[in-house]
Structure formats: structure tokens, C-alpha cells
Design a protein around this motif. Structure first.
Motif, mmCIF file in Angstrom:
data_model
loop_
_atom_site.group_PDB
_atom_site.id
_atom_site.type_symbol
_atom_site.label_atom_id
_atom_site.label_comp_id
_atom_site.label_asym_id
_atom_site.label_seq_id
_atom_site.Cartn_x
_atom_site.Cartn_y
_atom_site.Cartn_z
ATOM 1 N N GLU A 22 0.991 -0.777 -0.044
ATOM 2 C CA GLU A 22 -0.275 -0.127 -0.081
ATOM 3 C C GLU A 22 0.745 0.959 0.025
ATOM 4 N N GLY A 23 2.065 1.238 0.114
ATOM 5 C CA GLY A 23 3.004 2.727 0.274
ATOM 6 C C GLY A 23 2.953 3.299 1.900
ATOM 7 N N PRO A 24 3.081 4.448 2.043
ATOM 8 C CA PRO A 24 2.901 5.295 2.801
ATOM 9 C C PRO A 24 1.942 4.798 3.350
ATOM 10 N N GLN A 25 1.672 5.192 4.958
ATOM 11 C CA GLN A 25 0.027 4.842 5.303
ATOM 12 C C GLN A 25 0.218 6.396 6.104
ATOM 13 N N PRO A 26 -0.767 6.180 6.234
ATOM 14 C CA PRO A 26 -1.319 7.771 6.987
ATOM 15 C C PRO A 26 -0.618 7.579 8.506
ATOM 16 N N ARG A 27 -0.523 9.093 9.316
ATOM 17 C CA ARG A 27 0.408 9.254 10.240
ATOM 18 C C ARG A 27 -0.878 10.471 11.296
ATOM 19 N N LEU A 28 -0.766 9.529 12.546
ATOM 20 C CA LEU A 28 -1.836 10.667 12.971
ATOM 21 C C LEU A 28 -1.274 12.321 12.608
ATOM 22 N N ALA A 29 -2.252 12.827 12.897
ATOM 23 C CA ALA A 29 -1.839 14.523 12.599
ATOM 24 C C ALA A 29 -1.570 15.232 14.058
ATOM 25 N N THR A 30 -0.620 15.792 14.009
ATOM 26 C CA THR A 30 0.096 16.152 15.760
ATOM 27 C C THR A 30 -1.262 16.867 17.131
ATOM 28 N N ALA A 31 -1.869 16.964 16.336
ATOM 29 C CA ALA A 31 -3.194 18.485 17.374
ATOM 30 C C ALA A 31 -4.521 16.956 17.463
ATOM 31 N N SER A 32 -4.070 16.338 16.672
ATOM 32 C CA SER A 32 -5.590 15.580 16.204
ATOM 33 C C SER A 32 -6.736 15.628 17.848
ATOM 34 N N THR A 33 -5.702 15.667 18.712
ATOM 35 C CA THR A 33 -7.021 15.903 19.684
ATOM 36 C C THR A 33 -7.767 17.212 19.556
ATOM 37 N N THR A 34 -6.970 18.226 18.875
ATOM 38 C CA THR A 34 -8.318 18.826 18.687
ATOM 39 C C THR A 34 -9.332 18.662 18.372
ATOM 40 N N VAL A 35 -8.515 18.239 16.705
ATOM 41 C CA VAL A 35 -9.868 18.220 15.979
ATOM 42 C C VAL A 35 -10.696 17.387 16.066
ATOM 43 N N GLY A 36 -10.350 16.110 17.120
ATOM 44 C CA GLY A 36 -11.770 15.275 17.996
ATOM 45 C C GLY A 36 -12.678 16.032 18.443
ATOM 46 N N MET A 37 -11.902 16.613 18.958
ATOM 47 C CA MET A 37 -12.382 17.612 20.227
ATOM 48 C C MET A 37 -13.758 17.871 19.064
ATOM 49 N N ALA A 38 -13.384 18.920 18.612
ATOM 50 C CA ALA A 38 -13.969 19.999 17.588
ATOM 51 C C ALA A 38 -15.023 19.446 16.691
ATOM 52 N N TRP A 39 -14.324 17.877 16.636
ATOM 53 C CA TRP A 39 -15.495 17.212 16.169
ATOM 54 C C TRP A 39 -17.446 16.774 17.092
ATOM 55 N N GLY A 40 -16.624 16.005 18.321
ATOM 56 C CA GLY A 40 -17.521 15.899 19.362
ATOM 57 C C GLY A 40 -18.413 17.703 19.601
ATOM 58 N N ALA A 41 -17.729 18.247 19.228
ATOM 59 C CA ALA A 41 -18.563 19.732 19.834
ATOM 60 C C ALA A 41 -19.758 19.648 19.031
ATOM 61 N N SER A 42 -19.101 19.156 17.867
ATOM 62 C CA SER A 42 -20.057 20.211 16.517
ATOM 63 C C SER A 42 -21.721 19.145 16.140
ATOM 64 N N LYS A 43 -21.037 17.961 17.088
ATOM 65 C CA LYS A 43 -22.464 16.760 16.728
ATOM 66 C C LYS A 43 -23.844 16.857 18.512
ATOM 67 N N GLY A 44 -22.394 17.534 19.921
ATOM 68 C CA GLY A 44 -23.172 17.285 20.832
ATOM 69 C C GLY A 44 -23.169 18.590 21.556
ATOM 70 N N ASP A 45 -22.538 19.471 21.507
ATOM 71 C CA ASP A 45 -22.621 20.639 22.508
ATOM 72 C C ASP A 45 -23.572 21.176 22.745
ATOM 73 N N PRO A 46 -24.180 21.150 24.181
ATOM 74 C CA PRO A 46 -25.664 22.281 23.875
ATOM 75 C C PRO A 46 -25.495 23.001 23.192
ATOM 76 N N ALA A 47 -24.410 23.990 23.588
ATOM 77 C CA ALA A 47 -24.833 25.428 23.451
ATOM 78 C C ALA A 47 -24.377 25.182 20.820
#
Length: 111
Positions: free
Chosen positions: A60-85
Motif C-alpha cells: 500500500e505504500g506510505p501509511q497515514p500518520r496521526l496529525a500532531t493536534a488530532s485531539t483538537t480535531v476530535g474535540m471539535a468533531w465531538g462538540a459539533s455533534k453534541g455541544d448543548p450550546a
């Protein structure tokens, strides 16, 4: 500017993303999204997945590597789906959309 972006990511992951005030959480996502246009190379380096040539699969060649700030992206995704505000959810979704658009643009440049 780059140091400021890194510090914003640190603050978001440790404090701003969990603040009780919705406007603080929303403002943090807005600042993260806006930073893309001020320090694009640093922003891409923090938030985009990179192909890692050191992590190759023979078929398959080069494999993807997690982004340095992947936690921030994950937090944003969660907030976009479930933040009450709603304000926070919209700002987080705008940030996630910036990351997705940049990933697509980055993918076109590699082809």
C-alpha cells in the motif's frame, strides 16, 4: 505567530475547550479556524494527516500518520455533534470543515 498557534492549541486542549462559558469555547474554535489563513504551513502541520514514508507497507505504500493536534480535531468533531450550546457546535463544525477542506486540497496537491 507559530508559537501563538501552538499555545492556542495547548490552551484549547487543556482549558478553553472545557470552559463553562459557551462563548469561550466558541471563540477558541473560531480562532483555530482563522489561524489557517495566518500561518497556513504551521496550521497544516498541526491539523492534517501526513503520509509517513518511514511507515510503509509493501503493498500500500506510505501509511497515514496521526496529525500532531488530532485531539483538537476530535474535540471539535465531538462538540459539533453534541455541544448543548448551538454557538459552540456551529464554530466547532466550521473548524472541522476547514480541516476537511484542507485535507482535500492537500490530497489534490499530492496527486
Amino acid at each position: 505567530k507559530i508559537a501563538s498557534l501552538c499555545h492556542l492549541v495547548f490552551l484549547h486542549e487543556t482549558k478553553l475547550g472545557y470552559d463553562n462559558n459557551a462563548s469561550v469555547r466558541s471563540g477558541s474554535y473560531k480562532a483555530l479556524a482563522a489561524a489557517k489563513y495566518h500561518v497556513p504551513k504551521a496550521w497544516n502541520g498541526l491539523f492534517l494527516v501526513e503520509k509517513d514514508s518511514d511507515n510503509c507497507d509493501a503493498t500500500e505504500g506510505p501509511q497515514p500518520r496521526l496529525a500532531t493536534a488530532s485531539t483538537t480535531v476530535g474535540m471539535a468533531w465531538g462538540a459539533s455533534k453534541g455541544d448543548p450550546a448551538g454557538e459552540v457546535a456551529r464554530s466547532a463544525l466550521a473548524f472541522v470543515n476547514e480541516v476537511i477542506a484542507a485535507e482535500r486540497e492537500n490530497g489534490r496537491e499530492e496527486s
